[in-house]
Design an enzyme around this catalytic site. Structure first.
Site, mmCIF file in Angstrom:
data_model
loop_
_atom_site.group_PDB
_atom_site.id
_atom_site.type_symbol
_atom_site.label_atom_id
_atom_site.label_comp_id
_atom_site.label_asym_id
_atom_site.label_seq_id
_atom_site.Cartn_x
_atom_site.Cartn_y
_atom_site.Cartn_z
ATOM 1 N N HIS A 112 0.851 -1.197 0.000
ATOM 2 C CA HIS A 112 0.000 0.000 0.000
ATOM 3 C C HIS A 112 0.886 1.246 0.000
ATOM 4 C CE1 HIS A 112 -3.665 2.306 0.702
ATOM 5 N NE2 HIS A 112 -2.957 3.045 1.534
ATOM 6 N N ASP A 148 -7.708 -1.741 4.078
ATOM 7 C CA ASP A 148 -6.329 -1.371 4.412
ATOM 8 C C ASP A 148 -6.139 -1.212 5.927
ATOM 9 O OD1 ASP A 148 -6.214 -1.213 1.669
ATOM 10 O OD2 ASP A 148 -6.377 0.966 1.618
ATOM 11 N N CYS A 712 37.501 5.178 -24.779
ATOM 12 C CA CYS A 712 36.798 3.885 -24.823
ATOM 13 C C CYS A 712 37.606 2.807 -25.541
ATOM 14 C CB CYS A 712 35.428 4.050 -25.475
ATOM 15 S SG CYS A 712 35.474 4.888 -27.060
#
Length: 891
Positions: A112, A148, A712
């Site tokens: 919830h 709930d 790279c």
């Protein structure tokens, strides 16, 4: 994980959240015996169902579990047949009967999105914002027959930022932490350690789902309360007010911290003082005199506009012509009639092209009108944008009145007198042709690595900024001039952009030097120089992208023609690294633009400034609004939203392999967008004893120390034949000691600072690991004792195949040397290929047969023979294996 207790689980729910919970629970060794989710919608299964079906997990898609409040027996029986020990409800929109909730041995747990007992009910996140709570969070509780109200098992909380929305809270905390929380809760139950803490009624609240009728904004309250109301209703159902007698929904609220910008007053029903339509949006005032800004407005017909455009939204309404303008319109009508000789009469609705006009007639029309209307700035493109006579007259009249002038670009430059020049740097987000602050007003410091000083504050973009940029790019592609432009005209604009970059190359190189640490001379030649070449190269491709015709078997008596047509994808996202900030921008974006796409680009968080300067130059080049958008900020927020965004059709990324994998997964899950990835490398360089040793030493050093190793394709490991190893090493050390370390703006500097502090610390750690594993550090390995992030050029020898240095990329100025036995060509090839990377490689030998034999067997996207670091815009660039896929540059 292997030795933990395990459970048999039923997952009941849906959405990407449910899918991630499912995947993590299975990864932790729990057995999911059944997934219960919603039926397919429009032929498309829910993400949870897709993942479960792929794994062979039983999937049940029930439209409902009850009828008239009573459980459906067949549905309940199907559920009971799987034998679950626990029900897990990560996100569930259906009402599950209590005889299902209570059936398993351990019952059921539910996620919830609030800190229970506050905000029970289905719209908990919304009400957290509406009420102005300072904390948000989630609860995992044991399901009961209340709403709930079951006992709490686990809770987590986070602070609510002043301009948080439902989306930002969800993306930053509720989604990632909620998944982890659900997995932790299940393990607590499996281990018999799960608490059952009764919910207190103190602070308990319940708020239902809001209806549109109840969402009208009350302006009789402080600005923060108005802001909370609007952001709490963001997306659905939307907070609204009445302006000029019509309902207008307000989106994208943020509190104004500084002074209120100037603007045009706008009367709004229920306000004590008018709003202000400013260049950034609609300013609204609370009863406390403080203000908030609303970005977008939506009208009752569904049309949404930027709030800043409220007074100009009706520009298509005809303007009343003066007597002088009516004479001009009469002259233009005569010109139209002279060209459209086949038309009996030019009416208001006459369409220039539908009446038979061609491209040559456009030139004649424009030139004749310019002769009649001295000083009128009319372009061929204007005719294509207003093809009906009445629209064309309105366009000409507005031009004569000066109403159509492009809004002048306003740039809040950071100005520095440096490198014998005045450097002007934008520092805000660039969205839809404008520089503007991030939606939430956040900024961060970008740092000069030469001395660690702050260059300036840069806008720290939010998810909302990405969404606005994507919307602008989509609009530019679908309805703007870019999508309708001739390919050759598109090329002309890209050539002009390249010329402007060349005109500003010293300024761009200076910005690159202070923001990334690149040595100025290298920045001038490579970082900026190759960027200019890249845009020129792809500008030439704009009108040369062709399809093919394909011979097929004819279905007699018909004769069919089959052909392919290459079309742009649409909105492309680009995420670039920090080692070559401008060049990586150019490599990725020039091809995208040449093909007719629009882009949203995220520069690296630590090096945003050349990308933002580039954005300024695109406006000067005449690139239409929305075609290029630059969004500085974090990869976790901005980059993730780009990966997830449903309107982005391709994402290009250069960076690390782990992040590349994450991006690829997100792109697949969101909308299956195309991806190209240029990732990590550990490029081998093999130096044979029959090489030109002088050249091998010079190129070998460049292969490692070029751009201070932040490259790279840098040679991650040098294999040197045994008979020349010691001599090679001696010469390398001789040359390394000559390298001048210092200020990158000093023209004699060879070696500048590493890009940022964290990277330098990582390199020092890399060296420590190498020493501990037994490699021999023969030079460097330390931080230079001076301000800034300077790392000594470093050389390791005696590196064995199992060592960390042999396997992992340093991405810094660290030369890693290994010997190989004389004549053992196949042996060294096997060692060179023993890596998961395959970006580049190199070989030095005078023997052409050996060179070709080795190059054919090296598993890498590029093989350099007797050279290194040589790239060219016409040559495709990309990797093998976990160095990624897809190509930059070339056709």
């Amino acid at each position: 994980v292997y030795y933990q207790n395990k459970l048999k689980l039923a997952l009941i729910g849906q959405s990407l959240f449910g899918q991630e919970v499912y995947s993590q629970l299975r990864k932790n060794g729990h057995k999911v015996v059944g997934v219960f989710t919603v039926p397919d919608k429009d032929g498309k299964a829910d993400p949870l169902a897709v993942a479960a079906e792929k794994d062979g997990t039983p999937v049940f898609k029930f439209p409902r579990w009850r009828v008239k409040g009573k459980p459906i027996p067949d549905v309940v029986d199907a559920y009971k047949s799987i034998g679950a020990e626990l029900n897990v409800l990560p996100f569930c929109s259906q009402f599950i009967p209590m005889n299902v909730i209570d059936h398993p041995k351990h019952g059921s747990i539910i996620y919830h999105p609030s800190i229970l007992p506050a905000h029970r009910g289905a719209s908990a996140i919304n009400w957290t914002l509406i009420h102005g709570d300072k904390k948000a969070g989630f609860s995992i509780f044991w399901a009961d027959d209340g709403l709930d109200t079951g006992p709490i098992l686990l809770q987590r909380e986070c602070p609510v930022e002043p301009n948080d929305t439902v989306d930002t809270l969800y993306n930053r905390f509720l989604f990632p932490e909620g998944i982890r929380g659900m997995v932790e809760a299940v393990q607590l139950i499996a281990d018999g350690k799960a608490p059952r803490i009764p919910q207190s009624e103190e602070g308990a609240s319940y708020e239902g789902i809001q209806k549109k009728d109840n969402c009208k904004v009350s302006f009789n309250q402080p600005a923060e309360a108005i802001h909370n109301w609007i952001r709490g209703h963001d997306k659905v159902p939307g907070a609204w007010t009445v302006i000029d007698g019509q309902v207008v929904t307000l989106y994208g609220s943020s509190l104004l911290g500084g002074s209120v910008p100037t603007g045009q007053p706008l009367d709004i029903e229920g306000t004590s003082q008018p709003g202000l339509v400013t260049s950034n949006g609609l300013v609204l005032f609370g009863t406390d005199g403080k203000a908030l800004m609303v970005r977008n407005l939506q009208f009752e017909d569904g049309k949404m506009i930027p709030a800043a455009k409220y007074f100009s939204a009706g520009e298509s309404v005809s303007v009343e012509l003066t007597e002088e303008e009516k004479k001009t319109a009469k002259q233009i009508r005569a010109i139209w009639k002279g060209i459209l000789s086949n038309v009996p009469k030019v009416e208001e609705s006459t369409d220039f092209f539908k009446s038979g006009a061609a491209s040559m007639d456009v030139v004649r029309l424009v030139e004749e009108i310019k002769q009649k209307c001295d000083g009128l700035q009319l372009q061929n493109e204007d005719v294509y944008m207003a093809t009906k006579f009445e629209d064309f007259i309105q366009l000409v009249v507005r031009k004569l009145r000066g109403e159509d002038k492009e809004e002048e670009l306003i740039v809040d430059h950071v100005i520095k007198n440096i490198n014998n020049m005045t450097v002007k740097m934008p520092h805000q987000c660039f969205i839809n042709g404008r520089f503007e602050d991030a939606e939430n007003g956040k900024t961060y410091d970008t740092v000069n690595p030469t001395d660690g000083s702050v260059i300036c504050k840069v806008s720290y973009a939010s998810v909302g900024d990405v969404d606005r940029a994507v919307a602008a790019a989509k609009d530019a592609f679908e309805t703007g001039p870019w999508g309708n432009m001739n390919a050759r005209d598109r090329g002309r604009l890209l050539y002009k952009l390249a010329d402007l970059m060349e005109e500003h190359q010293e300024e761009l190189a200076t910005i690159e030097a202070i923001d990334s640490g690149a040595v100025y001379t290298l920045a001038l030649k490579t970082h900026v120089g190759m960027s200019i070449q890249t845009f020129r190269y792809f500008a030439g491709w704009c009108d040369k992208i062709q399809g093919t015709t394909i011979p097929i078997n004819q279905a007699r008596p018909n004769h069919n023609l089959t052909f392919t047509k290459k079309e742009p994808l649409g909105v492309c996202a680009i995420v670039i690294p920090w080692n070559y900030p401008l060049m990586m921008l150019a490599w990725k974006s020039a091809a995208c633009l040449a093909a007719g796409n629009t882009i949203v680009l995220k520069p690296a968080q630590v090096t945003p400034l050349t990308a933002l300067k580039f954005a300024e130059l695109t406006v000067k080049a005449g690139i239409p609004k929305g075609v290029i958008n630059i969004i500085p900020g974090s990869g976790g927020l901005v980059g993730q939203r780009m990966s997830d965004h449903p309107d982005i059709r391709k994402l290009g990324f250069t960076g690390s392999t782990p992040i590349g994998k994450h991006i690829m997964k997100s792109c697949a899950l969101s909308n299956l967008k195309k991806v190209s990835l240029e990732l990590g490398g550990k490029s081998p360089l093999i130096i044979f004893q029959d090489c030109d040793l002088d050249k091998a030493v010079r190129m070998g050093m460049g292969s490692v120390f070029f751009n201070k190793g932040e490259n790279c394709i840098a040679a991650g490991r040098l294999f040197v034949e045994e008979s020349i190893h010691d001599e090679f090493l001696r010469r390398v050390l001789e040359e390394v000691k000559k390298m001048k370390i210092g200020d990158p703006l000093d023209r004699s500097t060879d070696h500048g600072p590493q890009n940022h502090r964290a990277h330098m610390e990582k390199l020092l750690e890399y060296c420590e690991i190498g020493k501990k594993e037994g490699a021999t550090l023969v030079y460097g390995g330390q931080q230079v004792q001076r301000p800034g992030y300077f790392m000594e050029p470093t050389v390791f020898t005696d590196v064995e195949d199992h060592m960390y240095l042999a396997k992992e990329e340093s991405f810094g100025p660290i030369m890693v040397i290994s010997k190989f036995k004389d004549g053992d060509v196949d042996g060294v090839l096997q060692r060179a290929n023993d890596t998961e990377f395959g970006l580049a490689s190199g070989v030095f030998t005078r023997d052409i047969n050996k060179a070709m034999y080795v190059s054919e067997r090296l598993e890498a996207g590029t093989v350099f023979i007797n050279t290194y670091n040589k790239t060219d815009v016409a040559s495709p660039f990309g990797g093998f294996k976990q160095s990624g896929f897809g190509k930059d540059l070339g056709k």
